[in-house]
Design a protein around this motif. Structure first.
Motif, mmCIF file in Angstrom:
data_model
loop_
_atom_site.group_PDB
_atom_site.id
_atom_site.type_symbol
_atom_site.label_atom_id
_atom_site.label_comp_id
_atom_site.label_asym_id
_atom_site.label_seq_id
_atom_site.Cartn_x
_atom_site.Cartn_y
_atom_site.Cartn_z
ATOM 1 N N UNK A 112 0.856 -1.256 -0.158
ATOM 2 C CA UNK A 112 0.092 -0.042 0.185
ATOM 3 C C UNK A 112 0.663 1.252 0.099
ATOM 4 N N UNK A 113 0.245 2.374 -0.600
ATOM 5 C CA UNK A 113 1.129 3.625 -0.654
ATOM 6 C C UNK A 113 1.346 4.305 0.710
ATOM 7 N N UNK A 114 2.485 5.047 0.910
ATOM 8 C CA UNK A 114 2.675 5.745 1.982
ATOM 9 C C UNK A 114 4.104 5.421 2.400
ATOM 10 N N UNK A 115 4.550 6.260 3.556
ATOM 11 C CA UNK A 115 6.077 6.428 4.252
ATOM 12 C C UNK A 115 5.946 6.052 5.653
ATOM 13 N N UNK A 116 6.951 5.526 6.209
ATOM 14 C CA UNK A 116 7.233 5.603 7.534
ATOM 15 C C UNK A 116 8.461 6.464 7.779
ATOM 16 N N UNK A 117 8.139 7.868 8.162
ATOM 17 C CA UNK A 117 9.079 8.363 8.018
ATOM 18 C C UNK A 117 9.380 9.188 6.649
ATOM 19 N N UNK A 118 10.753 8.802 6.086
ATOM 20 C CA UNK A 118 10.864 9.170 4.940
ATOM 21 C C UNK A 118 11.081 7.844 4.196
ATOM 22 N N UNK A 119 10.902 6.839 4.749
ATOM 23 C CA UNK A 119 11.081 5.415 3.851
ATOM 24 C C UNK A 119 9.728 4.860 3.144
ATOM 25 N N UNK A 120 9.812 4.783 2.121
ATOM 26 C CA UNK A 120 8.521 4.300 1.299
ATOM 27 C C UNK A 120 8.065 2.893 1.958
ATOM 28 N N UNK A 121 6.645 2.452 1.957
ATOM 29 C CA UNK A 121 6.058 1.322 2.216
ATOM 30 C C UNK A 121 6.929 0.215 1.534
ATOM 31 N N UNK A 122 7.172 -0.940 2.054
ATOM 32 C CA UNK A 122 7.764 -2.151 1.321
ATOM 33 C C UNK A 122 7.479 -3.320 2.061
ATOM 34 N N UNK A 123 7.833 -4.408 1.625
ATOM 35 C CA UNK A 123 7.730 -5.707 2.112
ATOM 36 C C UNK A 123 8.998 -5.955 2.912
ATOM 37 N N UNK A 124 9.041 -7.056 3.626
ATOM 38 C CA UNK A 124 9.957 -7.305 4.624
ATOM 39 C C UNK A 124 11.193 -7.645 4.031
ATOM 40 N N UNK A 125 10.942 -8.481 2.753
ATOM 41 C CA UNK A 125 12.153 -9.020 1.873
ATOM 42 C C UNK A 125 12.499 -10.269 2.351
ATOM 43 N N UNK A 126 12.920 -10.978 1.572
ATOM 44 C CA UNK A 126 13.511 -12.416 2.060
ATOM 45 C C UNK A 126 14.619 -13.037 0.956
ATOM 46 N N UNK A 127 15.191 -14.114 1.482
ATOM 47 C CA UNK A 127 16.038 -14.796 0.395
ATOM 48 C C UNK A 127 14.989 -16.141 0.378
ATOM 49 N N UNK A 128 15.646 -16.891 -0.492
ATOM 50 C CA UNK A 128 14.854 -18.318 -0.589
ATOM 51 C C UNK A 128 15.604 -19.381 0.130
ATOM 52 N N UNK A 129 15.161 -20.047 0.810
ATOM 53 C CA UNK A 129 15.929 -21.145 1.682
ATOM 54 C C UNK A 129 16.476 -21.934 0.754
ATOM 55 N N UNK A 130 16.126 -22.372 -0.400
ATOM 56 C CA UNK A 130 16.913 -22.805 -1.331
ATOM 57 C C UNK A 130 17.422 -21.770 -2.125
ATOM 58 N N UNK A 131 18.679 -21.387 -1.926
ATOM 59 C CA UNK A 131 19.311 -19.976 -2.291
ATOM 60 C C UNK A 131 19.024 -19.788 -3.849
ATOM 61 N N UNK A 132 19.394 -20.935 -4.550
ATOM 62 C CA UNK A 132 19.443 -20.722 -5.873
ATOM 63 C C UNK A 132 18.013 -20.884 -6.645
ATOM 64 N N UNK A 133 17.091 -20.319 -6.383
ATOM 65 C CA UNK A 133 15.688 -20.461 -6.975
ATOM 66 C C UNK A 133 15.429 -18.827 -7.182
ATOM 67 N N UNK A 134 14.850 -18.544 -8.251
ATOM 68 C CA UNK A 134 14.416 -17.466 -8.785
ATOM 69 C C UNK A 134 12.961 -17.048 -8.458
ATOM 70 N N UNK A 135 12.502 -15.769 -9.042
ATOM 71 C CA UNK A 135 11.094 -15.560 -8.931
ATOM 72 C C UNK A 135 10.776 -14.690 -9.968
ATOM 73 N N UNK A 136 9.786 -14.771 -10.537
ATOM 74 C CA UNK A 136 9.303 -13.475 -11.493
ATOM 75 C C UNK A 136 8.086 -12.769 -10.669
ATOM 76 N N UNK A 137 7.877 -11.457 -10.946
ATOM 77 C CA UNK A 137 6.930 -10.572 -10.540
ATOM 78 C C UNK A 137 6.488 -9.841 -11.872
#
Ligand SMILES: [Mn+2]
Ligand SMILES: [Mn+2]
Lengths: 194, 194
Positions: free
Chosen positions: A78-103
């Protein structure tokens, strides 16, 4: 449409404007769940005194966790900021590191921040109609840089990939996207832990 | 947006209405390439005397063929019929049989026909905003049942899946979707080879 029993295939709705499903429950991430993710902790606390906004939500279709399956769904930041930082997802690696993802971006304006364990950083700009391929080994985070519109993406990744949130929760990303002079700027994360 | 060299991630455009990319070349399937796919061979020949229409086109992003990668793109099946049979893709199994695929419908009205080697048949109806999960082991074919609109889908499947077109080319699917009384009907394929 026909008198057929569809027992193995799955049909699911994701509204192409909102990203939301009328038939599935989303996983909702409010600010209180992400207090240590945003860099301006004072801004986090100030915000939480008034409200606990939904920063993003997404769907987990619960497909089998095998390399033959495809995990998929939509993600809405969703749009917005916390202070000056834009809203974002937490972010993650994949447990099986060598796996890709398409968005594939269905609505809005955002960024896909990517970072490898060796510290290589890539940032791709997402608008409606753009697809970004996150290569294997890169942690990834969606960032909404629109003032008004949700960032809606359809994602797909290998079923066996798994999610490693812990590394990012502990160390953060090396770079942050904040607003400077009314526009997104990429800065070093002051809280990044080597 | 930033002065960053994006060397490992990929950004690509797929128009959410047409499904087409302005930067990538599609693979185009004309009727002449699919003469033995449609059941009414006389209608195929009659059509080809006047024109060689594009039945469908799709994109192959050329991602590495590993189980850690995700093959993705868009597929566009154009509206029309050959005789009484709706425009459709050739259809295929995956070479690695036990690999799934997800299709998210961006435009149009169609069907996803699915068939396992044992003869189990499933048919899911696709409209804009619906995603269908084709389970592993099922051959799959997209069918456009709209009179006027392209059927546009965004698809994703495991990088190592591979395409087996030969089985369908030889045997066909057990069921066909034809127009009866102005509406789609599911019938036994008169040319199906046991
Ligand atoms: Mn992921
Ligand atoms: Mn396939």
């Amino acid at each position: 449409m026909f008198d057929i029993a569809n027992v193995n295939s799955t049909l699911v709705d994701f509204d192409p404007v909102s990203g939301l499903s009328r038939t599935r429950k989303s996983l909702v991430r409010r600010l209180s769940h992400m207090k240590a993710i945003f860099h301006d902790r004072a801004a986090v606390d100030r915000t939480l005194q008034g409200e606990d906004p939904v920063i993003y939500e997404f769907y987990d279709m619960g497909m089998p966790e095998t390399s033959g399956d495809v995990a998929f769904g939509t993600s809405i930041a969703y749009p917005g900021k916390i202070g000056d930082e834009y809203h974002m997802t937490k972010g993650h690696f994949h447990t099986v590191l060598d796996t890709a993802e398409v968005y594939y971006c269905l609505q809005g304006h955002g960024l896909m921040m990517m970072e490898s364990p060796e510290g290589a950083v890539e940032v791709q700009e997402l608008r409606k109609g753009m697809a970004v391929y996150v290569p294997g080994r890169y942690a990834h985070r969606s960032i909404n840089i629109s003032a008004e519109d949700p960032l809606v993406t359809f994602f797909a990744f290998p079923g066996h990939a798994g999610h490693d949130y812990g590394t990012i929760e502990t160390k953060g990303f090396r770079k942050l996207v904040v607003e400077r002079g009314g526009a997104p700027a990429l800065i070093d994360n002051p809280l990044w832990i080597k």
